[in-house]
Design a protein around this motif. Structure first.
Motif: not given
Length: 590
Positions: A422-450
């Protein structure tokens, strides 16, 4: 393209199970207060204090004598109970675990018309979670700092039931699923790789206050994983200044014998890292900070026969920082930033079918991985029976592979199967930008026994990928009369946008029996390189149900069971591979 699994968890478990909440950064505390005659003491004032709280929290007992503290940071606390005409009670060493509900034994208050010193009580060392039916476990520093293993928090979970290290190269297998079915969270933010779920943000356990693992039986608030949900939280500052310095080294004398590979021999393996973590108050009871830094180096020298030694070196910088701000008596903000950028100068093994190397450029490469994650979480308690939460998280991740030299980046690799070289150069290139946007909203309510939880989530997982063979592709001499050039390449931006909504009720029918019921909906919408939505999975309805029954002495044993349907959130690789203009070209030459 839809992955779906029915999860049946009907566990008749007598003992002390650990019930956890994924994506949570806190736990909760509840109990009941009665008079000496066994009557509920409504409006008794319960005050919670401890080093991980900014100031104190108070809540009244309801008409049935029950009290509840949601959103309590993990740690040890003191609880004070007071009521006019009764002797105060102080309960010490109350432990709240990440993602769990700590249920105290029923407290009995003695009537007395004059002020007396409070009765001092020590909480029980082990407490059953009476609410959740999750199978899993929780670890804190006392469980893992002395273990002689990998210091990445993700590997720690192998000490828990149902979790096993994989022999096939994927992450830890949990509950019969592969490591690619897991989801990983830090400080409530999903940090799983968005392309193929093969990795997640790496932090040393020196940065981590607690780790929880959830396998099944969880409520409608949680989903996205057919394997485990692994949740870690980093350290938070307190009113006391704290510092921790650490260092680790593995010299070559302690390394395993090098792996035998054709033409390449390893020697001089060494790894080392140092780090520090500091925390304390900026303004006591109002604003706290925590900061940690850990650079790490792993290196082994690889000898390519006839060409000399070349270092295979990885340099990583892991960090974490957090600001916790109590903006008012009922409102709090928490800003968290952490990451694990790494660079590797690698030496690849020889391609299959070859035994010699003409020049090292064909094997030398430069890789980058890891990134930065930030999150902001807000909490509001408009009343003792309501908790409102909202958070936003952003993940930036970089993954790239390319030749390490100018020749490697500009020259095609050549493979000669006649001479097996084997000789020559490197066989390939890969450039990845990966990411995630996460949003969350919630409410917790105590209603008697619930206890009712209602909320919504949204995730946008992104992969921007550029992959191409070097030049016209790998040049192959197949035999004495046939040559060919193999070229592959593609590029584009890909998304999986995944909304979700849920409603969950936990109904405490008695001191011994709790019934859970909930419903979750989610969808997945894949965008291909064209920018259009190319795959929709809109009907992910997920019912959940469970029960917990304490038998015998309260707090010592429990029978619980659950049923649920769970959908896995698919990584973007399905869009990267199928919803793109992919070039695959073969040139044949005589």
């Amino acid at each position: 393209m839809r992955t779906r699994r029915w999860i049946w968890v009907l566990s008749l478990l007598l003992g002390v199970p650990a019930s956890v909440r994924a994506q949570a950064v806190t736990g909760s505390l509840e109990g009941r207060v009665l008079s000496a005659q066994g009557e509920p003491l409504a409006n008794a004032v319960i005050t919670l204090s401890g080093p991980f709280l900014q100031g104190t929290r108070s809540a009244p007992a309801d008409a049935r004598g029950y009290f509840h503290f949601p959103d309590v940071p993990p740690g040890e606390y003191e609880l004070r109970l007071a009521h006019i005409g009764y002797q105060p009670v102080v309960i010490q060493r109350v432990v709240v675990a990440l993602g769990r509900t700590t249920r105290l034994e029923t407290v009995t208050m003695t009537p007395h018309p004059v002020a007396l010193e409070p009765i001092m009580v020590t909480a029980q060392g082990v407490s059953l979670d009476p609410t959740h039916t999750t199978v899993g476990g929780t670890l804190d520093p006392s469980d893992y700092t002395g273990l002689p293993g990998d210091r990445d928090y993700k590997s720690l979970i192998t000490v828990l039931p149902h979790a096993n290290a994989s022999t096939r190269g994927d992450p830890v297998n949990v509950g019969g699923s592969t490591g690619l079915d897991n989801q990983y969270y830090i400080d409530g933010v999903n940090v799983t790789d968005t392309r193929d779920a093969s990795r997640a943000t790496s932090l040393p356990y020196n940065f981590v206050r607690a780790v929880e693992v959830k396998i099944g039986g969880y409520e409608a608030m949680y989903g996205r994983a057919l394997g485990a949900v692994v949740n870690a939280i980093t350290y938070t500052g307190t009113n006391d200044f704290d510092a921790n310095v650490f260092g680790f080294v593995q010299p070559s004398a302690l390394a395993l014998d090098p792996r035998v590979a054709p033409t390449i021999t390893e020697s001089g393996a060494i790894s080392y890292d140092v780090g520090a973590r500091v925390s304390g108050p900026v303004v006591r009871d109002r604003l706290w900070y925590s900061a940690a830094l850990n650079p790490r180096v792993d290196q082994v020298d690889k000898e390519i026969t006839g060409l000399g030694f070349f270092p295979d070196r990885t340099r990583a910088l892991r960090f974490a920082g957090k600001l916790t701000w109590r903006t008012s008596a009922t409102t709090g903000l928490e800003l968290s930033v952490f990451g694990d950028p790494a660079t590797r100068d690698g030496v690849d093994p020889l391609p299959a079918g070859t035994t010699s190397v003409e020049n090292p450029d064909a094997l030398l490469n430069r890789q980058t991985s890891g990134g930065v994650i930030g999150s902001l979480r807000a909490t509001v308690t408009p009343s003792p029976s309501a908790l409102l939460e909202a958070s936003v998280g952003r993940q930036w991740d970089r993954y790239s592979v390319d030749g390490a030299t100018d020749v490697g980046r500009s020259t095609e690799m050549s493979i000669d199967y006649v001479t097996q070289s084997v000789g020559g150069g490197y066989p390939w290139h890969q450039y990845d930008d990966r990411g995630r946007l996460s949003l969350m909203a919630r409410g917790t309510f105590t209603l008697g026994a619930h206890s009712v939880v209602a909320g919504a989530e949204y995730e946008d997982a992104l992969v921007a990928s550029d992959f191409a063979a070097t030049g016209i592709g790998i040049i192959i001499r197949a035999d004495t009369a046939l040559y060919l050039a193999n070229y592959q390449g593609f590029n584009g931006r890909f998304h999986n946008r995944s909304p979700a909504a849920y409603l969950q009720d936990s109904w405490q029918l008695s001191d011994r029996f709790t019934l859970n019921a909930g419903l979750r909906w989610s969808g997945q919408f894949f965008t291909g390189a064209s920018g259009r939505v190319v795959q929709r999975i809109p009907d992910e309805w997920q019912p959940r149900a469970g029960f917990g029954w304490q038998v015998g002495q309260l707090g010592t044993q429990r029978v619980f069971g659950s049923y649920g349907r769970v959908y896995e959130t698919l990584p973007d690789n399905i869009a990267v591979l199928f919803f793109v203009d992919y070039a695959y070209i073969l040139h044949y030459y005589s």
